[in-house]
Structures are given as structure tokens and as C-alpha cells.
Design a protein around this motif. Structure first.
Motif, PDB file in Angstrom:
ATOM      1  N   VAL A  13     -18.673  38.905  37.885  1.00  0.00           N
ATOM      2  CA  VAL A  13     -17.456  39.069  37.095  1.00  0.00           C
ATOM      3  C   VAL A  13     -17.736  40.083  35.994  1.00  0.00           C
ATOM      4  N   SER A  14     -16.915  41.121  35.953  1.00  0.00           N
ATOM      5  CA  SER A  14     -16.985  42.122  34.899  1.00  0.00           C
ATOM      6  C   SER A  14     -16.166  41.591  33.721  1.00  0.00           C
ATOM      7  N   LYS A  27     -12.664  40.194  35.539  1.00  0.00           N
ATOM      8  CA  LYS A  27     -12.223  40.448  36.913  1.00  0.00           C
ATOM      9  C   LYS A  27     -13.439  40.535  37.826  1.00  0.00           C
ATOM     10  N   ARG A  28     -13.218  40.204  39.080  1.00  0.00           N
ATOM     11  CA  ARG A  28     -14.300  40.238  40.070  1.00  0.00           C
ATOM     12  C   ARG A  28     -14.758  41.665  40.279  1.00  0.00           C
ATOM     13  N   GLN A  29     -16.057  41.824  40.369  1.00  0.00           N
ATOM     14  CA  GLN A  29     -16.658  43.106  40.678  1.00  0.00           C
ATOM     15  C   GLN A  29     -17.199  43.018  42.096  1.00  0.00           C
ATOM     16  N   SER A  31     -19.188  45.027  43.733  1.00  0.00           N
ATOM     17  CA  SER A  31     -20.599  45.361  43.799  1.00  0.00           C
ATOM     18  C   SER A  31     -21.434  44.178  43.316  1.00  0.00           C
ATOM     19  N   SER A  33     -21.249  41.097  44.457  1.00  0.00           N
ATOM     20  CA  SER A  33     -20.637  39.851  44.921  1.00  0.00           C
ATOM     21  C   SER A  33     -20.918  39.702  46.409  1.00  0.00           C
ATOM     22  N   CYS A  62     -18.644  45.398  26.958  1.00  0.00           N
ATOM     23  CA  CYS A  62     -18.408  44.995  28.343  1.00  0.00           C
ATOM     24  C   CYS A  62     -19.737  44.830  29.082  1.00  0.00           C
ATOM     25  N   THR A  64     -21.474  42.248  32.720  1.00  0.00           N
ATOM     26  CA  THR A  64     -21.202  41.407  33.880  1.00  0.00           C
ATOM     27  C   THR A  64     -21.869  40.047  33.734  1.00  0.00           C
ATOM     28  N   THR A  66     -23.009  36.962  36.523  1.00  0.00           N
ATOM     29  CA  THR A  66     -23.125  36.601  37.932  1.00  0.00           C
ATOM     30  C   THR A  66     -23.131  35.085  38.064  1.00  0.00           C
TER      31      THR A  66
END
Length: 76
Positions: A13-14, A27-29, A31, A33, A62, A64, A66
Motif C-alpha cells: 500500500v502506497s 492505495k494499492r501498489q 509493484s 503485491s 509518502c 509504502t 507491505t
């Protein structure tokens, strides 16, 4: 148990955080995932939105998060 779904996967998730430490964007990333399961994605995004970080002098930061999921198996 026959027909029981088991597996595991990562949802990356970014997130962006404001100066107060509140998550203002998640939001889902794609790369990184390893699952596209909408239930797991929703759980990861909701969890990320609930995080509270330390306050900062930066207006916005910002990065990420996981989330690793393992599901299924015996309920015993």
C-alpha cells in the motif's frame, strides 16, 4: 476440509502522511503485491488508513507499507 481456500500474499500500500501524522492517501501498489484479491486489498488499505505516525515539519511524506496475509487452514 475439502474446498477450503488457503494461501498467502502480500499487498503493498502506497501511503502519504500529512504533517500531523495522519494518512491522507492510501492505495494499492501493483509493484510488490502478490495478490489481487479485493478483500485482502480492502483490508490492507483500511488498516493503512488507520495508522497514526509521528508529527513532522514536512507538509507531506509518502512511502509504502507491505501487508502479509496468510489465510485458510484448519480452524482447530
Amino acid at each position: 476440509m475439502e474446498g477450503q481456500l488457503t494461501g498467502e500474499g502480500n499487498v503493498v500500500v502506497s501511503v502519504c502522511v500529512n504533517s500531523d501524522g495522519n494518512v491522507v492517501e492510501a492505495k494499492r501498489q501493483a509493484s510488490g503485491s502478490t495478490t489481487t484479491d479485493p478483500t485482502l486489498i480492502s483490508k490492507a488499505i483500511n488498516a493503512a488508513k488507520g495508522y497514526k505516525f509521528e508529527s513532522s515539519d514536512q507538509d507531506r511524506a509518502c512511502g509504502t507499507i507491505t501487508f502479509y496475509f496468510r489465510y485458510g487452514g484448519s480452524s482447530n
